[in-house]
Design a protein around this motif. Structure first.
Motif, short mmCIF file in Angstrom:
data_model
loop_
_atom_site.label_atom_id
_atom_site.label_comp_id
_atom_site.label_asym_id
_atom_site.label_seq_id
_atom_site.Cartn_x
_atom_site.Cartn_y
_atom_site.Cartn_z
N UNK A 81 4.78 0.03 4.00
CA UNK A 81 5.93 0.89 3.66
C UNK A 81 5.61 1.79 2.47
N UNK A 82 4.96 1.23 1.45
CA UNK A 82 4.63 2.02 0.26
C UNK A 82 3.72 3.19 0.62
N UNK A 83 2.66 2.92 1.39
CA UNK A 83 1.70 3.98 1.71
C UNK A 83 2.32 5.03 2.62
N UNK A 84 3.09 4.59 3.62
CA UNK A 84 3.71 5.55 4.52
C UNK A 84 4.74 6.41 3.78
N UNK A 110 12.66 5.88 1.17
CA UNK A 110 11.80 5.81 2.36
C UNK A 110 11.17 4.43 2.48
N UNK A 111 10.67 3.89 1.39
CA UNK A 111 9.96 2.61 1.48
C UNK A 111 10.92 1.42 1.64
N UNK A 112 12.20 1.66 1.48
CA UNK A 112 13.17 0.58 1.69
C UNK A 112 13.49 0.39 3.17
N UNK A 113 13.06 1.32 4.00
CA UNK A 113 13.36 1.27 5.43
C UNK A 113 12.20 0.65 6.21
N UNK A 114 12.51 -0.03 7.31
CA UNK A 114 11.45 -0.58 8.16
C UNK A 114 10.56 0.53 8.69
N UNK A 115 9.28 0.24 8.87
CA UNK A 115 8.37 1.22 9.45
C UNK A 115 8.72 1.43 10.92
N UNK A 116 8.84 2.68 11.33
CA UNK A 116 9.14 3.03 12.71
C UNK A 116 8.32 4.25 13.11
N UNK A 117 7.90 4.36 14.37
CA UNK A 117 7.90 3.28 15.36
C UNK A 117 6.68 2.40 15.19
N UNK A 118 6.77 1.15 15.59
CA UNK A 118 5.67 0.21 15.50
C UNK A 118 5.57 -0.59 16.79
N UNK A 238 0.54 9.26 -10.08
CA UNK A 238 0.31 8.04 -10.87
C UNK A 238 1.59 7.57 -11.53
N UNK A 239 2.35 8.51 -12.08
CA UNK A 239 3.61 8.18 -12.74
C UNK A 239 4.64 7.68 -11.72
N UNK A 240 4.68 8.31 -10.53
CA UNK A 240 5.62 7.90 -9.50
C UNK A 240 5.39 6.44 -9.09
N UNK A 241 4.15 6.09 -8.86
CA UNK A 241 3.83 4.72 -8.45
C UNK A 241 4.17 3.73 -9.57
N UNK A 242 3.93 4.13 -10.82
CA UNK A 242 4.26 3.26 -11.95
C UNK A 242 5.77 3.12 -12.10
N UNK A 243 6.50 4.23 -12.00
CA UNK A 243 7.96 4.20 -12.16
C UNK A 243 8.63 3.39 -11.05
N UNK A 244 8.06 3.40 -9.86
CA UNK A 244 8.64 2.68 -8.73
C UNK A 244 8.28 1.19 -8.75
N UNK A 245 7.36 0.83 -9.67
CA UNK A 245 6.85 -0.54 -9.77
C UNK A 245 6.17 -0.99 -8.48
N UNK A 246 5.61 -0.02 -7.75
CA UNK A 246 4.85 -0.34 -6.54
C UNK A 246 3.54 -1.02 -6.93
N UNK A 247 3.21 -2.09 -6.27
CA UNK A 247 1.98 -2.81 -6.55
C UNK A 247 0.90 -2.52 -5.51
N UNK A 248 1.18 -1.57 -4.62
CA UNK A 248 0.24 -1.22 -3.57
C UNK A 248 -0.76 -0.18 -4.07
N UNK A 249 -2.06 -0.46 -4.06
CA UNK A 249 -3.04 0.56 -4.44
C UNK A 249 -3.08 1.67 -3.40
N UNK A 250 -3.14 2.91 -3.86
CA UNK A 250 -3.17 4.05 -2.95
C UNK A 250 -3.92 5.17 -3.65
N UNK A 251 -5.14 5.44 -3.20
CA UNK A 251 -5.98 6.41 -3.90
C UNK A 251 -6.04 7.77 -3.21
N UNK A 252 -5.96 7.80 -1.88
CA UNK A 252 -6.20 9.07 -1.20
C UNK A 252 -5.82 8.99 0.27
#
Length: 264
Positions: A81-84, A110-118, A238-252
């Motif tokens: 969810x975080x990456x999508x 967006x990340x609070x919603x289930x991933x669709x379609x799967x 970088x700030x967005x990921x920190x502010x959201x407290x997301x723990x998912x690494x996402x580089x590119x």
């Protein structure tokens, strides 16, 4: 000599552009056959790069290689969810100022919603059988995969070539947790006998960085495009990921397009 991709209506992937067929293709992502992948995820990133950048293998061979290296069908996970969510914001033009409350709100929504379609069940071993049947019947198909350790996610869209029904145009969006060593690209692009027709770099700190490469095979035997969107240089992301407290690494994100890809 193969027809130019622009003559088939195909547009090269863009790090922020919208694909006209994206929503339809995403709605046709298929469920693979059961069987959990027992393979280690070591080499999974390299396998994905080969699957998306090597002009030689068939679609069947590409999917078999992904399965052997540990890729499975996408599940509804926190990391996914975080990456999508970040991927979707990036396609709308995410690289704003650090601390933008609107972007943070959008990301969290967006990340609070289930991933669709799967597929019905994540964690299944990939198979090409149903996918090939669908692209031959409907002209469109696609899939979503992830590595079991949640280090990467992969979206692939397939468009049947009108001038060669035994092959397809293949578009990849590879969402990476670990940073991609530029040498991993340099060792694969261009393939033997091919030439680079475009190699441009844009952006840089404090913004996102892009590298765009186009490759043409000998005697126009294939066309390949590659866009590498590097988030690690962007203070806003970088700030967005920190502010959201997301723990998912996402580089590119690595977005590619290649044609023709034999189905079998």
């Amino acid at each position: 000599m193969m027809r130019r991709l622009t003559e088939t209506g195909y547009r090269w992937p863009s790090p922020v552009g919208q694909h006209a067929t994206a929503r339809l293709l995403m709605a046709m992502v298929l469920c693979a056959l059961p069987g959990f992948a027992a393979a280690d995820s070591t080499g999974g990133i390299e396998a994905a790069l080969d699957a998306c950048l090597d002009p030689a293998p068939s679609l069947t061979a590409r999917i078999e290689a992904l399965a052997a290296s540990g890729w499975v069908t996408q599940g509804d996970t926190t990391a996914g969810r975080d990456r999508y969510a970040l991927y979707n914001l990036m396609r709308r033009g995410l690289d704003s100022k650090p601390g933008d409350p609107k972007r943070l709100e959008e990301f969290n929504l967006i990340r609070s919603r289930p991933l669709q379609p799967l597929p019905d069940t994540g964690g299944q071993t990939p198979t090409a059988t149903i996918m090939i049947e669908t692209v031959e019947k409907r002209g469109l198909s696609g899939f979503q995969y992830e590595l079991p350790d949640q280090s990467a996610n992969l979206i692939v869209r397939l468009i049947l070539r009108s001038d060669d029904v035994g092959s397809a145009i293949m578009q990849c969006d590879l969402m990476l947790g670990p940073a991609l060593d530029p040498e991993m690209i340099a060792t694969r692009v261009p393939p033997d006998g091919a030439k680079v027709t475009k190699d441009k770099r844009r952006g840089g700190p404090p913004k996102m960085t892009w590298r765009s490469i186009w490759v043409e095979g000998a005697a126009d035997s294939f066309r390949l495009s590659l866009n590498h969107s590097d988030f690690t240089t962007s203070t806003a992301i970088t700030a967005l990921l920190a502010d959201s407290k997301a723990k998912t690494p996402f580089s590119s994100v690595l977005s590619t397009g290649i044609s023709p890809v034999p189905l079998r």
